[in-house]
Design an enzyme around this catalytic site. Structure first.
Site, PDB file in Angstrom:
ATOM      1  CD  GLU A  59      -1.584  68.161 -48.617  1.00 34.16           C
ATOM      2  OE1 GLU A  59      -0.386  68.213 -48.878  1.00 34.16           O
ATOM      3  OE2 GLU A  59      -2.091  68.759 -47.646  1.00 34.16           O
ATOM      4  CG  HIS A  88      -2.057  90.376 -71.344  1.00 38.21           C
ATOM      5  ND1 HIS A  88      -2.167  91.071 -72.526  1.00 38.21           N
ATOM      6  CD2 HIS A  88      -2.983  90.907 -70.507  1.00 38.21           C
ATOM      7  CE1 HIS A  88      -3.109  92.004 -72.394  1.00 38.21           C
ATOM      8  NE2 HIS A  88      -3.618  91.926 -71.184  1.00 38.21           N
ATOM      9  CE  LYS A 122       4.693  65.672 -43.964  1.00 38.51           C
ATOM     10  NZ  LYS A 122       3.617  65.833 -42.993  1.00 38.51           N
TER      11      LYS A 122
HETATM   12  O1  PA5 Z   1      -3.061  69.932 -45.072  1.00 38.04           O
HETATM   13  C1  PA5 Z   1      -2.203  69.315 -44.469  1.00 38.04           C
HETATM   14  O2  PA5 Z   1      -2.481  68.485 -43.582  1.00 38.04           O
HETATM   15  C2  PA5 Z   1      -0.731  69.550 -44.766  1.00 38.04           C
HETATM   16  O3  PA5 Z   1      -0.542  70.398 -45.830  1.00 38.04           O
HETATM   17  C3  PA5 Z   1      -0.058  70.143 -43.528  1.00 38.04           C
HETATM   18  O4  PA5 Z   1      -0.667  71.365 -43.217  1.00 38.04           O
HETATM   19  C4  PA5 Z   1       1.438  70.352 -43.755  1.00 38.04           C
HETATM   20  O5  PA5 Z   1       2.049  69.149 -44.140  1.00 38.04           O
HETATM   21  C5  PA5 Z   1       2.095  70.870 -42.491  1.00 38.04           C
HETATM   22  O6  PA5 Z   1       1.844  70.016 -41.435  1.00 38.04           O
HETATM   23  P1  PA5 Z   1       1.999  70.475 -39.941  1.00 38.04           P
HETATM   24  O7  PA5 Z   1       0.966  71.519 -39.667  1.00 38.04           O
HETATM   25  O8  PA5 Z   1       1.783  69.239 -39.147  1.00 38.04           O
HETATM   26  O9  PA5 Z   1       3.369  71.019 -39.793  1.00 38.04           O
END
Ligand code: PA5
Length: 464
Positions: A291, A320, A433
Site C-alpha cells: 500500500e 514444499h 471505497k
Molecule cells: O494503511 C491504511 O491506511 C489502511 O490500510 C487503513 O488502515 C484501512 O483502510 C482501515 O482504515 P481505518 O483505520 O480508517 O478504518
C-alpha cells in the site's frame, strides 16, 4: 539492537550477475542522503508522526496497562474490530507473542481472554463469531483511524445491537471501547454519544504505520503483552535507523537494495519467516510494502507505476510449495528470510525410538532441523543466483518484535523516499471505497452510482 541483518546474498560477489555491486552502494551517496533526510529530517512531522509512537512516557504506559488489566480480568473473549492497518498489527503481535494455540488452551493455562481479530465482513464469519463468544463476558475494541470505514462500522452496528439484546442498553456500553481520531469521524461521534471509552490515534499516524500507537497498544495491554519492552525494542531500532552511515543502518541499506533490485526487474518481494509465530508478520509486511510503494506517480507528478508485489511464504512449509519457483523460475524476486536463533521450546526427536524409520533424524531436535532447512534453502537460492537476505532474531519476545515492526516501518519509508513517491497515501483504494458507498445507497454518491450503472457487461464473455 538485538536483530541482525545479513545481506551478503544480495551482493554480486555472492550471487553473481543478479547481485548488486558494492560500488553501486558506494556511488549512491547522494541518493542515500536524500532518502535519509526525507525520512529522518521529517521525523514526527506530517504523516511521519509514527516515528514518535514508541516515545510515550511511563505514565501513559501504566494507564494502558491498568486499563488492559481491568478488561483482562473480566473478559472471557476480547474482540478487535478493524481492517487493514487497524487489524494487521494486532494480528501479527498476538501471533508472535501469545501461545500459538492461545484460544484452545485450557482456561487455567490461559492468562488472558480468548482473542478474535475480525478483519473481514464475511457474513459466515460474523455468524461463526457469535456462535463461539458469550456476549455477556466479551469486550470489543473498535479500531478505525478514519472512523468511517464501512467494514468496521457494519461490524460494530451488528455487535452493538446483539450486545444490547444480550445485556440491555445500559450495560452494553461497558462492553465497547473505541480507538480512533479524536474529534473526527462517525465512530468518534457515536462513541462520545454512547459514552464509550475513547483512545486517540495521532493525526499524523497512518493506518499501516500505527501498530505502536493506541491501535496496537490498547489490545496488547488487554492481552497482557509487555508493551514497555516492545516500545523499548522499537526505540532501539529507531536509533539504528537514524544512523547516517548506510552500512550501519539496516532499514536504509535493505530499502536501497530492494529499490535497486526493483530497477533490475525484481518486482516481487517474498517475506519468508521460519517460525510459525512470525507467520502473520508477513501479512503485516505485505500490507505496508504494497500500500505504501504501489503508486502511479512520483512526487513530481511523473507516471512511475512503481512498487514491488509482496508475497508471503512460511518456512519450512512453503519449501514444499513455493521454493521450486523461487530457485528456478524468473529472476524477479527478492526473498527475505526471517530467522529465529532460539525458539520458545526445544523439541527432541527421540534417539531411543526403535521404529526403523528416519534414523538420520533421531537424536536431533526440531530446532536444529528448522534452522538447517532454512540455511539449506538460503544456500540453494544463493547457488542459483537468487537475491536473498536474512533478518535474524535471537528469539521472539516483546522487545525483538518491537524492533522488527519498527524496522519494517523505516524500511518502507526509506524505500518510498528512494522512489520519490508519497509513501503515506493510498489513492488507489479510494475509488473502490466510493463505489461501495454508491452501491449501498449512501447519500452524496448518486453520481458514482450512475457511473457504475452505466457499465454494461457483454454476455458473450461470461461462461456459465
Ligand atoms: O494503511 C491504511 O491506511 C489502511 O490500510 C487503513 O488502515 C484501512 O483502510 C482501515 O482504515 P481505518 O483505520 O480508517 O478504518
Amino acid at each position: 539492537m538485538k536483530l541482525a541483518f545479513d545481506y551478503n546474498n544480495m551482493m554480486g560477489y555472492s550471487i553473481g550477475e543478479h547481485g548488486i555491486k558494492k560500488s553501486i552502494i558506494d556511488d549512491g551517496k547522494a541518493a542515500h542522503k536524500a532518502a535519509y533526510d526525507e525520512v529522518i529530517g521529517n521525523s514526527g512531522k506530517g504523516w511521519q508522526e509514527w516515528t514518535e509512537t514508541p516515545l510515550i512516557d511511563k505514565t501513559e504506559i501504566d494507564e494502558l496497562n491498568d486499563f488492559g488489566k481491568s478488561i483482562r480480568e473480566k473478559a472471557s473473549s476480547f474482540v478487535v474490530l478493524g481492517i487493514g492497518g487497524s487489524a494487521l498489527g494486532p494480528i501479527c503481535v498476538f501471533n508472535a507473542l501469545l501461545h500459538l494455540h492461545h484460544n484452545e488452551l485450557p482456561e487455567k493455562m490461559r492468562k488472558a481472554p480468548k482473542i478474535y481479530v475480525e478483519d473481514n465482513i464475511d457474513p459466515e464469519r460474523m455468524s461463526a463469531l457469535l456462535d463461539v463468544i458469550d456476549l455477556k463476558t466479551t469486550y470489543f475494541n473498535i479500531i478505525t483511524k478514519s472512523g468511517e470505514t464501512s467494514e468496521t462500522l457494519s461490524q460494530f452496528i451488528i455487535l452493538y445491537n446483539a450486545m444490547k439484546k444480550a445485556v440491555g442498553e445500559k450495560a452494553a456500553k461497558e462492553h465497547f471501547f473505541a480507538t480512533t481520531t479524536i474529534g473526527k469521524g462517525a465512530l468518534y461521534s457515536v462513541a462520545q454519544k454512547e459514552g464509550f471509552r475513547i483512545f486517540g490515534i495521532p493525526a499524523g499516524v497512518g493506518g499501516r504505520f500505527s501498530v505502536l500507537s493506541n491501535v496496537g497498544l490498547v489490545p496488547f495491554a488487554v492481552m497482557g503483552i509487555d508493551i514497555e519492552k516492545m516500545l523499548d525494542g522499537a526505540k532501539e531500532m529507531r536509533k539504528a535507523c537514524e544512523r547516517t552511515d548506510i552500512y550501519r543502518n539496516p532499514a536504509l541499506m535493505t530499502a536501497f537494495l530492494q529499490v535497486e533490485s526493483m530497477k533490475a526487474g525484481k518486482n516481487i518481494s517474498v517475506m519468508m519467516p521460519y517460525a510459525d509465530g512470525l507467520k502473520t508478520m508477513a501479512d503485516f509486511y505485505c500490507q505496508i510494502w504494497a500500500e505504501s510503494l504501489g503508486k502511479a506517480v512520483d512526487k513530481k507528478g511523473n507516471t512511475v507505476n512503481c512498487g514491488q508485489t509482496p508475497a508471503k511464504s512460511l518456512g519450512v512449509t512453503d519449501q514444499h510449495s513455493q521454493v521450486q519457483l523461487y530457485t528456478e523460475g524468473p529472476f524477479d524476486k527478492v526473498v527475505t528470510f526471517i530467522a529465529v536463533d532460539k525458539f520458545g521450546a526445544v523439541t527432541d526427536i527421540p534417539s531411543d525410538e526403535s521404529a526403523e524409520v528416519g534414523d538420520f533424524l533421531k537424536g536431533h531436535t526440531l530446532n536444529e532441523l528448522i534452522n538447517a532447512e532454512r540455511k539449506s534453502t538460503e544456500f540453494a537460492l544463493t547457488k542459483a543466483g537468487r537475491s536473498n537476505f536474512t533478518v535474524i532474531l535471537p528469539e521472539v519476545n516483546a522487545e525483538t518484535v518491537g524492533e522488527l515492526l519498527m524496522y519494517f516501518m523505516y524500511e518502507t519509508a526509506f524505500a518510498g523516499a528512494y522512489l520519490d513517491i508519497d509513501t503515506f497515501n493510498q489513492p488507489g483504494v479510494e475509488e473502490g471505497k466510493k463505489a461501495t458507498f454508491a452501491m449501498i445507497g449512501r447519500s452524496g454518491y448518486e453520481k458514482k452510482l450512475e457511473e457504475l450503472n452505466s457499465i454494461k457487461k457483454q454476455d458473450e464473455f461470461i461462461i456459465r
